[in-house]
Every structure is written in C-alpha cells, then in structure tokens.
Scaffold this motif. Structure first.
Motif, PDB file in Angstrom:
ATOM      1  N   ALA A   1       0.864  -1.195   0.000  1.00  0.00           N
ATOM      2  CA  ALA A   1       0.000   0.000   0.000  1.00  0.00           C
ATOM      3  C   ALA A   1       0.891   1.233   0.000  1.00  0.00           C
ATOM      4  CB  ALA A   1      -0.902  -0.001   1.228  1.00  0.00           C
TER       5      ALA A   1
ATOM      6  N   ASP B   1      -3.842   6.350  -4.801  1.00  0.00           N
ATOM      7  CA  ASP B   1      -3.172   5.421  -3.894  1.00  0.00           C
ATOM      8  C   ASP B   1      -3.416   3.991  -4.362  1.00  0.00           C
ATOM      9  OD1 ASP B   1      -2.175   7.391  -2.140  1.00  0.00           O
ATOM     10  OD2 ASP B   1      -4.127   7.545  -1.160  1.00  0.00           O
TER      11      ASP B   1
ATOM     12  N   TYR C   1      -3.678   0.018  -3.098  1.00  0.00           N
ATOM     13  CA  TYR C   1      -3.891  -0.874  -1.963  1.00  0.00           C
ATOM     14  C   TYR C   1      -3.984  -2.309  -2.484  1.00  0.00           C
ATOM     15  CZ  TYR C   1      -5.193   3.267   0.841  1.00  0.00           C
ATOM     16  OH  TYR C   1      -5.203   4.474   1.500  1.00  0.00           O
TER      17      TYR C   1
ATOM     18  N   VAL D   1      -3.740  -5.142   3.719  1.00  0.00           N
ATOM     19  CA  VAL D   1      -2.533  -4.722   3.009  1.00  0.00           C
ATOM     20  C   VAL D   1      -1.334  -4.899   3.933  1.00  0.00           C
ATOM     21  CG1 VAL D   1      -3.793  -3.066   1.573  1.00  0.00           C
ATOM     22  CG2 VAL D   1      -2.751  -2.281   3.729  1.00  0.00           C
TER      23      VAL D   1
ATOM     24  N   GLU E   1       2.512  -3.278   5.089  1.00  0.00           N
ATOM     25  CA  GLU E   1       3.394  -2.114   5.085  1.00  0.00           C
ATOM     26  C   GLU E   1       4.612  -2.490   5.922  1.00  0.00           C
ATOM     27  OE1 GLU E   1       2.226   2.276   6.066  1.00  0.00           O
ATOM     28  OE2 GLU E   1       3.210   1.375   7.812  1.00  0.00           O
TER      29      GLU E   1
ATOM     30  N   VAL F   1      -8.037  -2.398   5.626  1.00  0.00           N
ATOM     31  CA  VAL F   1      -8.350  -1.166   4.892  1.00  0.00           C
ATOM     32  C   VAL F   1      -9.737  -1.267   4.255  1.00  0.00           C
ATOM     33  CG1 VAL F   1      -7.695   0.130   2.814  1.00  0.00           C
ATOM     34  CG2 VAL F   1      -5.932  -0.591   4.419  1.00  0.00           C
TER      35      VAL F   1
ATOM     36  N   THR G   1      -9.573   5.581   4.972  1.00  0.00           N
ATOM     37  CA  THR G   1      -9.480   4.155   4.621  1.00  0.00           C
ATOM     38  C   THR G   1      -9.089   3.266   5.794  1.00  0.00           C
ATOM     39  OG1 THR G   1      -7.140   4.298   4.043  1.00  0.00           O
ATOM     40  CG2 THR G   1      -8.735   4.775   2.288  1.00  0.00           C
TER      41      THR G   1
ATOM     42  N   LEU H   1      -1.140   6.657   4.720  1.00  0.00           N
ATOM     43  CA  LEU H   1       0.038   6.081   4.069  1.00  0.00           C
ATOM     44  C   LEU H   1       1.290   6.949   4.195  1.00  0.00           C
ATOM     45  CD1 LEU H   1      -1.645   4.771   0.772  1.00  0.00           C
ATOM     46  CD2 LEU H   1      -1.056   3.450   2.808  1.00  0.00           C
TER      47      LEU H   1
END
Length: 396
Positions: free
Chosen positions: A100, A117, A119, A182, A184, A191, A199, A203
């Motif tokens: 994401a 963005d 995702y 997602v 990270e 999300v 969301t 980010l």
C-alpha cells in the motif's frame, strides 16, 4: 482556450515553478470560465506563463499543467504523467513487504488536485475539485492503458464546504471484499475503500511506523494519542512494546483498533484502548501519576469535540506541554503534524517553547517528512506538509 491574466508578483512565482493559481493572483477573470476549463496563463503584458485547468480548491482556482506552450493537454498528456509516476514507484510495486503506497501525488507528479493510492491491487483516486473531476474519463482511460488492477475506487473531496462528498465510491473492476488486508513493511493493516473519506491508514506515515517498531518500541510503555485505528500502536506492539494505550475520541476507534491488532495476530486485551478526549486523558493520567516511555502525538490539523477545539497552528505547543507532564525522564515524544499552515522551523519553535515552559530540556533524535512516494516540488513547500520530530525529554 480561455486566458487568465495574473498579477505581476504572482506571475514571477509561476515562472519559478509554483503550481497553484491562488485566488488573489488573478488580475482579471473571464466570467465564462467553468470548472475543468483549460486556460492559458499570461502576465500583465500578455506573456505566456503556462497552461492550467480551472478548479476551485481551498485557496486556489486551478493548477498549472505545463509551462511548455507547445505541449497539448490531451489524453497523451495524462497518459505520460501517470506512466512517469507509476514507473517512479517501480520498486514499491515489486515489494513483497509493502503493498500500500501512493502512486500519484498531485502537483508533485504534475497534476494538482489529484491523488492516486494503491492498496494491493486496488486503486483509490481522490479528486479535490470539480475541475479535475472533469478529466475523470481521461485519467481512468490512462490507468487502463498502463496498469492492471482488481478495481478502482474514488473519493470526491470537493463540496462547497470543502467536505467529503458521500456517494458510492466504486468506479470499475471487481468490487472488493472489505476489509482488504494490506502490508506495510511486513505489518498488516485492514483497509476499507468504500466507507467514507478515510481508509483506516494514513500512508504518509509509513517510515515513521517502521522507525517506531524497529528502534523505539522494545520494552517500552507506549501512549498513542489521536490514535484513529491504532496503526502506530500495532507497530509499537510488533516492535516489542510492553504495553500500548490508544486514545481517540471517536467511537469507531475501539472496534477499528481491535481489528488492526487482530489482523497481526496480537492480543488486543493485553493493550488499552480508550475512547475519550485526548486532553481529558492527559488530566486523568497526570492525576493517576501515570508515566510513559514513548508518546505519539499525531493530531489532525483541526478537530472539534464537545469540550475542545484543536488547531495545530494555535494549540500544538499546549498539546506538547500536556504530553511532557506524563513522559518519563529520558522518554521519547514523537511529535507529528500534517498541517501545511507552518513549516518545520516554526514546528520546532513550538517544541522549544513547550519544553522551556515546562522546565524540561530535550534532544532531537531524528526528523521525518513525507516518504518518497509522496513526491513534492521544491517550488511548492506547502505540498511537503508532514513534519515529524522524535525528541528525548529530560526532566530537570
């Protein structure tokens, strides 16, 4: 193409690459210019400055698209800007650890008023004016040509009051089953792309969450204020925090935070999640003589509860003073703001004043601004809004 004449002082800024056409910059406006209209910008002598689109957004009436008189604004224009942006995120698209991130960051990637963005297979487009929304078909056709995706969702951020416009956010593709999970930096986040303006994760704080997890959390008692869905708390818990306390006034923050802990296989019951006003929590914590090794302060630029109105530009110093009172000696405060109303120097001024007024000294450990996928322009510092300072507090 309609023509817009800009006042001399503002024309000079545009020549240096400033992308936003401020309301007060316009020398004379043709009343026939509508949202989405392509306009040629000229100075008071009629000299060419650039081509732009007309779209009212906050303090602006449009964004410069090109300073090249010969470049047409057509389907190929949108295709080239999007292709360049996506190519620039090639490494992120290849990452197994992060799924994401931002694919297109407005003026930083050449089209103000538009963000996209990614995702994990889904695109989320945010339109910040009716002007840019007029190019929806061209922009989606460009995405179709250069990428594969499961679905496209959108958020319209442009009512007369500047608020989010509620309607069905699905555009095309196969509707997602939400939440989608997602990754990270290996952390999982739930999300929702179909549930209001937000969301579930911001980010732009990717590097800050990783830093907290990897370098500051282990063995620590952590307080996460304005915690929203608890993303910082999860990062701290995964980094070995003894305990996290998440505080947010919104009722939904409880179930959302439990969900974020759960998708990471963490026991939320080993952590505290408080639904209450952050300032009331500070009073409670001071009364109970609670102390924290690590406090995360990431308030919205502006917030209103029944008892408090918070504006980062006016009230951040006060917020810091409250946090300092319950930070242990040699504890760390992660001071963060997304307000574009002031720059890093002024923000550090708030930190300095808060420490002086509470009789504490401090050491700045590190600073962060936007991650590389949130591309910005040197000529438009307002676009580089995120300021994060890690400071160690020493009580005298």
């Amino acid at each position: 193409m309609k023509t817009l004449t800009l006042k001399h002082a503002y024309a000079a800024k545009i020549k240096k690459g400033f992308p936003l056409i401020l309301k007060e910059a316009v020398f004379s406006k043709d009343d026939g210019i509508s949202e989405g209209a392509l306009i040629e910008l000229v100075d008071e002598k009629g000299g060419f400055l650039g081509k732009a689109y007309y779209g009212e957004q906050n303090k602006g009436v449009g964004w410069v698209l090109t300073q090249n008189k010969e470049e047409p604004i057509d389907q190929d224009f949108f295709l080239s800007r999007l292709a360049t942006a996506i190519q620039g995120r090639h490494q992120l698209f290849q990452s197994a650890e992060t799924t994401a991130f931002r694919v297109f960051n407005g003026e930083g990637d050449g089209i103000g008023g538009l963000t996209i963005d990614y995702y994990d297979g889904y695109f989320l487009i945010q339109w910040y004016s009716k002007g840019i929304f007029a190019y929806k078909e061209a922009i989606i056709a460009a995405l179709d040509e250069i990428t594969d995706y499961k679905a496209i969702y959108e958020k319209k951020r442009f009512s007369a009051a500047g608020q989010y416009v509620e309607d069905d956010d699905f555009v095309k593709g196969e509707r997602g089953e939400f939440p989608i999970i997602v990754k990270e930096n290996g952390i999982h986040y739930a999300v929702y792309l179909n549930d209001g303006a937000m969301t579930g994760i911001f980010l732009d704080q990717r590097h800050v969450r990783k830093t907290i997890r990897d370098r500051y959390a282990e063995g620590k008692n952590v307080l996460n204020t304005f915690s929203y869905t608890g993303a910082f708390s999860v990062a701290a818990a995964l980094g070995g925090a003894v305990k996290t306390t998440s505080v947010d006034v919104a009722n939904r923050s409880l179930s959302k935070t439990i969900e974020q802990f759960s998708v990471n296989g963490l026991d939320h019951e080993a952590h505290d999640i408080k639904v209450m006003d952050v300032f009331e929590y500070f009073s409670y914590a001071a009364k109970k003589q609670l102390g924290y090794d690590l406090i995360i302060l990431d308030p919205p630029s502006f917030a209103r509860t029944k008892k408090h109105t918070f504006s980062a530009a006016k009230d951040y110093k006060h917020l810091l003073k409250e946090a300092i009172q319950i930070t242990k000696h040699d504890g760390v405060i992660v001071a963060s703001t997304n307000s574009s109303a002031f720059g890093m120097e002024k923000f550090k001024g708030f930190i300095d004043a808060a420490c002086k007024e509470t009789g504490t000294s401090y050491t700045i450990l590190e600073e962060h601004s936007l991650p590389e996928d949130f591309k910005t322009l040197q000529s438009y510092p307002e676009g580089n809004y995120l300021k994060v300072v890690f400071l160690r507090v020493h009580h005298r």
